[in-house]
Design a protein around this motif. Structure first.
Motif, mmCIF file in Angstrom:
data_model
loop_
_atom_site.group_PDB
_atom_site.id
_atom_site.type_symbol
_atom_site.label_atom_id
_atom_site.label_comp_id
_atom_site.label_asym_id
_atom_site.label_seq_id
_atom_site.Cartn_x
_atom_site.Cartn_y
_atom_site.Cartn_z
ATOM 1 N N ASP A 71 8.736 12.445 17.394
ATOM 2 C CA ASP A 71 9.831 11.747 18.070
ATOM 3 C C ASP A 71 9.319 11.197 19.392
ATOM 4 O OD1 ASP A 71 11.675 12.295 16.082
ATOM 5 O OD2 ASP A 71 12.307 14.189 16.997
ATOM 6 N N VAL A 72 9.396 9.881 19.560
ATOM 7 C CA VAL A 72 8.851 9.227 20.745
ATOM 8 C C VAL A 72 9.832 8.176 21.256
ATOM 9 C CG1 VAL A 72 6.420 9.586 20.116
ATOM 10 C CG2 VAL A 72 7.627 7.556 19.287
ATOM 11 N N GLU B 230 16.453 3.961 26.761
ATOM 12 C CA GLU B 230 15.271 4.227 25.935
ATOM 13 C C GLU B 230 15.679 4.995 24.683
ATOM 14 O OE1 GLU B 230 11.989 4.464 29.569
ATOM 15 O OE2 GLU B 230 12.978 6.305 28.864
ATOM 16 N N GLN B 231 15.386 4.423 23.539
ATOM 17 C CA GLN B 231 15.823 4.990 22.270
ATOM 18 C C GLN B 231 14.716 5.866 21.665
ATOM 19 O OE1 GLN B 231 16.831 2.066 19.330
ATOM 20 N NE2 GLN B 231 17.513 3.558 17.814
ATOM 21 N N VAL B 232 15.094 7.051 21.205
ATOM 22 C CA VAL B 232 14.143 7.938 20.536
ATOM 23 C C VAL B 232 14.041 7.544 19.074
ATOM 24 C CG1 VAL B 232 13.652 10.318 19.859
ATOM 25 C CG2 VAL B 232 14.624 9.844 22.109
ATOM 26 N N VAL B 233 12.792 7.362 18.626
ATOM 27 C CA VAL B 233 12.546 6.992 17.226
ATOM 28 C C VAL B 233 11.472 7.908 16.657
ATOM 29 C CG1 VAL B 233 13.237 4.581 17.500
ATOM 30 C CG2 VAL B 233 10.869 5.249 17.938
ATOM 31 N N ARG B 234 11.432 7.999 15.352
ATOM 32 C CA ARG B 234 10.402 8.790 14.666
ATOM 33 C C ARG B 234 9.273 7.849 14.285
ATOM 34 N NH1 ARG B 234 9.686 14.343 14.499
ATOM 35 N NH2 ARG B 234 8.710 15.004 12.560
ATOM 36 N N TRP C 265 4.145 4.913 24.018
ATOM 37 C CA TRP C 265 5.035 5.805 23.289
ATOM 38 C C TRP C 265 4.890 7.209 23.862
ATOM 39 C CZ3 TRP C 265 8.733 3.797 20.534
ATOM 40 C CH2 TRP C 265 8.542 2.574 19.875
ATOM 41 N N LEU C 266 5.922 7.682 24.562
ATOM 42 C CA LEU C 266 5.917 9.022 25.135
ATOM 43 C C LEU C 266 6.685 9.969 24.219
ATOM 44 C CD1 LEU C 266 6.620 8.298 28.925
ATOM 45 C CD2 LEU C 266 4.411 8.694 27.811
ATOM 46 N N ALA C 267 6.211 11.206 24.120
ATOM 47 C CA ALA C 267 6.865 12.194 23.269
ATOM 48 C C ALA C 267 8.187 12.636 23.890
ATOM 49 C CB ALA C 267 5.944 13.399 23.079
#
Length: 290
Positions: free
Chosen positions: A203-204, A224-228, A211-213
């Motif tokens: 998940d970043v 900022e949206q969290v995506v896999r 891309w930050l964890a």
């Protein structure tokens, strides 16, 4: 050639000085350094301890790998914790949340407490311009500071590690290696690394082109949206400032092909702490970091 040069540096400096120590974080460069040190002194044990400055924001997988490696080789591990300095007020958290710039004082204190006169580091000249002008044997003054104008020439591979009381030297056996050569050596020697260096799902969120964890110490902002994503890390450090790259390279061969094609160094591509200013790394080196 590079392996022989590094082994020669380890043997020469260890023979000349009294209390060396090797900086070991569990990252790929320090893993290769430790592998070279083990070769240099085989069949004996590595004759010095390893030191890690733990920010408290390190990836758990890397800390686990660090501890397993130290146990396997029967080494003495010294850990200097940034969290201890924050807890007792010697250091304060930064507004941006990153702790990498806070490593300097714990490192200098650990060097003084251990009376280490040679500190082996995994810096390479191809990583960043401040490191590009670093000597293999780098003199540090009684305050642990680096003065680029007060360094010795290293003609004909002669290394002068002499210093006055209170001073010490930082030693960089991997100076002439590139990221690609590091990976080719890892493949040749079948060296184990933390799994973060290979492609995995995580998940970043996107920030400043990286891309930050999504972790307890690096949280996304409202926009900022969290995506896999399928990502891997080219360098591992403080989770709050170390970015991943999109990649499906899950084998050493695929990583080598990917690194061979890139035009950005791993620090330039994935380390936010080096983007604080044009001379961020050099300023930290002058203060005593690395």
């Amino acid at each position: 050639m590079l392996e022989s040069e590094a082994i020669h540096i380890f043997r020469e400096v260890t023979a000349e000085l009294e209390r060396p120590v090797l900086l070991f974080s569990g990252g790929k460069d320090s893993v290769v350094m430790l592998h070279l040190a083990a070769k240099a002194f085989w069949p004996g044990k590595v004759p010095f301890p390893v030191l890690h400055v733990d920010t408290g924001h390190n990836f758990p997988e890397v800390l686990d790998f660090r501890d397993r490696t130290v146990e396997r080789l029967g080494l003495t591990l010294v850990v200097a914790k940034v969290q201890d300095y924050i807890d007792d007020g010697r250091l304060a958290e930064r507004p941006d949340g990153t702790r990498n710039p806070l490593q300097t004082q714990p490192l200098l204190d650990a060097i003084a407490a251990g009376r280490y006169d040679a500190v082996y580091g995994g810096g390479r000249r191809d990583e960043e311009k401040a490191r590009a002008k670093e000597r293999i044997v780098s003199l540090r003054d009684e305050f642990g500071q680096w003065d680029p104008r007060n360094q010795r020439p290293e003609l004909w591979d002669l290394y002068n590690a002499r210093h006055r009381p209170g001073e010490h030297v930082r030693v960089f056996p991997l100076s002439n290696w590139t990221e690609l050569e590091i990976w080719r050596y890892i493949e040749r020697e079948n060296i184990e690394l933390p799994g973060l260096y290979y492609a995995h799902e995580r998940d970043v969120f996107r920030r400043d082109g990286m891309w930050l964890a999504d972790t307890p110490v690096s949280r996304p902002r409202e926009d900022e949206q969290v995506v896999r994503k399928l990502v891997r890390y080219r360098t591992v450090g403080d989770m709050s400032c170390t970015g991943a790259v999109e990649s499906d390279a899950d084998t050493i061969g695929q990583v080598i092909a990917e690194v061979a094609a890139t035009t950005l160094t791993e620090r330039g591509a994935t380390r936010a702490d080096d983007r604080l200013s044009e001379a961020a790394m050099e300023d930290r080196k002058k203060e005593g970091y690395f």
